[in-house]
Design a protein around this motif. Structure first.
Motif, PDB file in Angstrom:
ATOM      1  N   VAL A 170      25.462 -19.570  93.343  1.00 42.39           N
ATOM      2  CA  VAL A 170      24.186 -20.181  92.970  1.00 42.39           C
ATOM      3  C   VAL A 170      24.063 -20.115  91.452  1.00 42.39           C
ATOM      4  O   VAL A 170      24.152 -19.021  90.872  1.00 42.39           O
ATOM      5  CB  VAL A 170      22.995 -19.445  93.620  1.00 42.39           C
ATOM      6  N   PRO A 171      23.864 -21.252  90.773  1.00 42.77           N
ATOM      7  CA  PRO A 171      23.814 -21.235  89.305  1.00 42.77           C
ATOM      8  C   PRO A 171      22.501 -20.654  88.794  1.00 42.77           C
ATOM      9  O   PRO A 171      21.447 -20.838  89.412  1.00 42.77           O
ATOM     10  CB  PRO A 171      23.939 -22.717  88.939  1.00 42.77           C
ATOM     11  N   PRO A 172      22.522 -19.948  87.664  1.00 47.91           N
ATOM     12  CA  PRO A 172      21.263 -19.506  87.046  1.00 47.91           C
ATOM     13  C   PRO A 172      20.429 -20.730  86.671  1.00 47.91           C
ATOM     14  O   PRO A 172      20.972 -21.709  86.149  1.00 47.91           O
ATOM     15  CB  PRO A 172      21.727 -18.749  85.795  1.00 47.91           C
ATOM     16  N   PRO A 173      19.127 -20.743  86.932  1.00 44.12           N
ATOM     17  CA  PRO A 173      18.291 -21.918  86.642  1.00 44.12           C
ATOM     18  C   PRO A 173      18.363 -22.362  85.195  1.00 44.12           C
ATOM     19  O   PRO A 173      18.320 -23.567  84.904  1.00 44.12           O
ATOM     20  CB  PRO A 173      16.878 -21.444  87.019  1.00 44.12           C
ATOM     21  N   TRP A 174      18.499 -21.415  84.262  1.00 44.41           N
ATOM     22  CA  TRP A 174      18.521 -21.781  82.848  1.00 44.41           C
ATOM     23  C   TRP A 174      19.836 -22.418  82.392  1.00 44.41           C
ATOM     24  O   TRP A 174      19.934 -22.880  81.268  1.00 44.41           O
ATOM     25  CB  TRP A 174      18.230 -20.541  81.979  1.00 44.41           C
ATOM     26  N   LEU A 175      20.847 -22.441  83.263  1.00 46.40           N
ATOM     27  CA  LEU A 175      22.108 -23.110  82.937  1.00 46.40           C
ATOM     28  C   LEU A 175      22.346 -24.344  83.799  1.00 46.40           C
ATOM     29  O   LEU A 175      23.379 -25.001  83.650  1.00 46.40           O
ATOM     30  CB  LEU A 175      23.279 -22.130  83.115  1.00 46.40           C
ATOM     31  N   ALA A 176      21.415 -24.651  84.683  1.00 40.37           N
ATOM     32  CA  ALA A 176      21.616 -25.761  85.626  1.00 40.37           C
ATOM     33  C   ALA A 176      21.740 -27.090  84.897  1.00 40.37           C
ATOM     34  O   ALA A 176      22.618 -27.915  85.217  1.00 40.37           O
ATOM     35  CB  ALA A 176      20.473 -25.806  86.630  1.00 40.37           C
ATOM     36  N   ASN A 177      20.887 -27.357  83.917  1.00 45.75           N
ATOM     37  CA  ASN A 177      20.935 -28.629  83.197  1.00 45.75           C
ATOM     38  C   ASN A 177      22.206 -28.757  82.358  1.00 45.75           C
ATOM     39  O   ASN A 177      22.738 -29.854  82.188  1.00 45.75           O
ATOM     40  CB  ASN A 177      19.704 -28.780  82.301  1.00 45.75           C
TER      41      ASN A 177
END
Length: 269
Positions: A166-173
């Protein structure tokens, strides 16, 4: 039994197929190949007779029958039947990569060519080289297996579904914009192993190995590291995006993860 590490760094013990079972499968395949050669030879003879072709066409026909029988049969079968031939299917055997994943055309072609040239026929002394190398190998691998990076196992046991990251939300973009085609499978395996074994590493190894992997990955992708984030988060984000693309249209390439149909269904719910 032999220990494997799958593409998701999952440790497995899978039963290795030894020489007696593989020899039996080979004999069954040989019977099929003889039948195939007779059919191809009959077709070629009829075509040559109808065409009134000269001796050059006879040489072409003979070469086609030989190559189609000795190389084409195992390559086509192992590619289309996911590591199986008729003989292997009867005895419950399957060819897999050394990481436990499914083989593709490249692996089957390497095995087929090496089998025809080295292991069995041209240089192999009717299988003597294959038998000797298999008996000397801990995992019963003939020359073709070594060159292709494969091993033959009893295929009834299914590989487990991998744990998806699961990717960290702050690196998703950041990660969704990357072209991940530049990451080879060996680097992807090293990344997954780092993530799954992170807690077993010393603090120095966590930092040093993580930074090295981040630099290697970003160099391959042609991008700069995304700020001062921990290496585990950056690598985890790339792994998660790679897995997402393997399971989601328009990518939809579950083979990237080494998933069986049953495991793919389990992952998709």
């Amino acid at each position: 039994m032999a220990a494997f590490t799958t593409g998701e760094a999952v440790a497995l013990d899978l039963p290795i197929a030894r020489v007696p079972t593989r020899a039996t499968a080979f004999i069954l395949d040989l019977v099929v190949q003889i039948g195939l050669a007779l059919v191809l030879g009959l077709i070629a003879t009829l075509m040559i007779a109808l065409m009134g072709a000269d001796s050059a066409w006879i040489d072409v026909a003979v070469t086609t029958v030989i190559v189609g029988t000795l190389v084409g049969y195992p390559v086509v079968c192992e590619t289309l039947m996911r590591g199986r031939t008729v003989g292997k299917l009867v005895l419950g055997l399957r060819v897999v990569r050394t990481d436990g994943g499914p083989i593709d055309f490249r692996h089957a072609l390497t095995r087929g060519l090496t089998g025809a040239i080295v292991d069995f026929w041209m240089l192999g002394g009717f299988g003597a080289i294959a038998v000797i190398t298999s008996m000397c190998s801990p995992n019963a691998r003939r020359v073709g297996d070594v060159l292709a990076g494969t091993v033959v196992i009893y295929g009834q046991k299914q590989l487990p579904a991998p744990a998806l990251a699961v990717p960290p939300p702050w690196l998703a973009n950041w990660v969704v914009q990357l072209d991940l085609s530049g990451i080879p499978e060996d680097l992807a395996l090293a990344m997954r192993q780092y993530e799954t074994r992170f807690r077993t590493l010393t603090p120095a190894a966590q930092v040093g190995l993580g930074q090295s992997l981040v630099i290697t990955v970003c160099t391959r992708l042609g991008v700069a590291p995304p700020g001062n984030f921990p290496a585990m988060q950056i690598i985890g984000a790339v792994i998660a995006e790679r897995q997402r693309r393997a399971l989601t249209p328009p990518y939809s390439n579950p083979e990237l993860l080494g998933l069986t149909p049953a495991a793919l269904a389990a992952v998709r719910g």
